[in-house]
Structure formats: C-alpha cells, structure tokens
Write an enzyme that holds these catalytic residues in place. Structure first.
Site, PDB file in Angstrom:
ATOM      1  N   THR A   2       0.843  -1.181   0.000  1.00  0.00           N
ATOM      2  CA  THR A   2       0.000   0.000   0.000  1.00  0.00           C
ATOM      3  C   THR A   2       0.883   1.236   0.000  1.00  0.00           C
ATOM      4  O   THR A   2       2.101   1.129   0.013  1.00  0.00           O
ATOM      5  CB  THR A   2      -0.926  -0.003   1.238  1.00  0.00           C
ATOM      6  OG1 THR A   2      -2.000   0.882   1.013  1.00  0.00           O
ATOM      7  CG2 THR A   2      -0.196   0.400   2.500  1.00  0.00           C
ATOM      8  N   ALA A 156      -0.399   5.904  -7.213  1.00  0.00           N
ATOM      9  CA  ALA A 156      -1.324   4.867  -7.701  1.00  0.00           C
ATOM     10  C   ALA A 156      -1.215   4.681  -9.214  1.00  0.00           C
ATOM     11  O   ALA A 156      -1.435   3.574  -9.719  1.00  0.00           O
ATOM     12  CB  ALA A 156      -2.759   5.209  -7.306  1.00  0.00           C
ATOM     13  N   CYS A 159       2.482   2.637  -9.145  1.00  0.00           N
ATOM     14  CA  CYS A 159       2.674   1.427  -8.336  1.00  0.00           C
ATOM     15  C   CYS A 159       1.474   0.488  -8.458  1.00  0.00           C
ATOM     16  O   CYS A 159       0.348   0.883  -8.159  1.00  0.00           O
ATOM     17  CB  CYS A 159       2.880   1.822  -6.873  1.00  0.00           C
ATOM     18  SG  CYS A 159       3.007   0.414  -5.761  1.00  0.00           S
ATOM     19  N   THR A 162      -0.861  -0.083  -5.292  1.00  0.00           N
ATOM     20  CA  THR A 162      -1.533   1.093  -4.743  1.00  0.00           C
ATOM     21  C   THR A 162      -2.699   1.441  -5.658  1.00  0.00           C
ATOM     22  O   THR A 162      -2.542   1.466  -6.871  1.00  0.00           O
ATOM     23  CB  THR A 162      -0.548   2.289  -4.665  1.00  0.00           C
ATOM     24  OG1 THR A 162       0.567   1.923  -3.857  1.00  0.00           O
ATOM     25  CG2 THR A 162      -1.211   3.521  -4.088  1.00  0.00           C
TER      26      THR A 162
END
Length: 175
Positions: A2, A156, A159, A162
């Site tokens: 995360t 986000a 990655c 994420t």
C-alpha cells in the site's frame, strides 16, 4: 502492499492512504481503511505491510498512548523498543506513520522512530513515488490535503500495489 503519506502544512497535518490489499499478484480488496484515528482521536495512524501485523502494532501503540497520554514520541519509542526486543513482535512485517498536532513519526520494524523533515514523508510500496510528488508540491499554494491526495494519485498511477481509493484524516496543528 500500500502507500501511506503524511503532509504537514498550513496549520494542518494530513495523512492519506490507498485501500488496496494484495495477496501475491492478486488484488483481494480495494477499499481497506489503512489510515485511522487512535488515542482518543488525537493521533492519526497509517500502516503499510502485512495487515494482521499492522493491527497488532496499532493495538500496541494505543496501549502505549494510554500509558503515556499526550506523548506520541514517548509512546512510539516505547513501542519501537518492544518491537525490536520482543521475540514475537520482532517478526512482524509492517511500518507505520503516526502524527499528532505537534509531531509526525515513521516507525519501522527495525526499531527506528524517525521524524521526517520537509513536512512530508511516505511509506509502503508506492511511498517513494508519493514522497517525491509531495516534495515537489510543498512549495505550491496547494493545501496539505490537496498535496497528499495528488501525491497518492501519482503513486497509484505508477505502483501496481496502490489504488485510487484514498482515505484521508487530518488534524489541526500547533502553531
């Protein structure tokens, strides 16, 4: 994993995190809440890493905050000592960001308690992307929340661990 980020600017401290829970290469959940208030609502905490491990650490931190009310640094250092020396805790795989009205801290599994400079820090799989984005935005007229959200959106986009389901918590800071 995360991404969790914290930004301290303009009388606010903001923590934001995405909601993705992955198991290997599979997204198991997209709306997990990894940023929350603890310590009677006076502390914001966010975690990255193994979820069960992170909850164990959050519970331990809450107990330390009860033991040392209003002393986030002391509670974090005591947690880190336990984390480093306890045979069971030593194997937990998680990191945490915690913030109250006066201080932001990163707590690592190595027993490190770090106070970031530059008003921002980030952890997790997209942490470096979010951190770089936030650092670039700190000198703009954007608010702490706008910076945190935009930095997480950028992370986000880059990655795969994420997502764009962002949860934000904020506190007014001393000043």
């Amino acid at each position: 994993m995360t991404t969790i980020i914290t930004v301290r600017k303009g009388g606010k401290v903001v923590m934001a995190g995405d909601g993705q829970v992955s198991l290997g290469q599979t997204v198991m959940k997209g709306n997990a809440r990894k940023v929350r208030r603890i310590g009677k609502g006076e502390v914001i905490a966010g975690f990255a890493g193994a979820t069960a491990d992170a909850f164990t650490l959050l519970e331990r931190l809450e107990k330390k905050l009860e033991q040392y009310p209003g002393q986030l640094m002391r509670a974090a250092v005591e947690l880190a000592k336990d984390w480093r020396t306890d045979k069971y805790l030593r194997n937990l795989e998680a990191m945490m960001l915690v913030a109250d009205k006066s201080i932001t801290l990163a707590i690592t599994g190595n027993g490190d308690v770090l106070e970031p400079e530059h008003g921002t820090t980030a952890i997790g799989s997209g942490g470096n992307f979010a951190f770089a984005a936030a650092r670039a935005l700190m000198d703009t007229d954007k608010s702490a929340e706008e910076i945190a959200r935009r930095a997480l959106e950028i992370a986000a986009d880059i990655c795969v661990y994420t997502n764009h389901n962002i949860v934000v918590e904020s506190l007014d800071v001393e000043g």
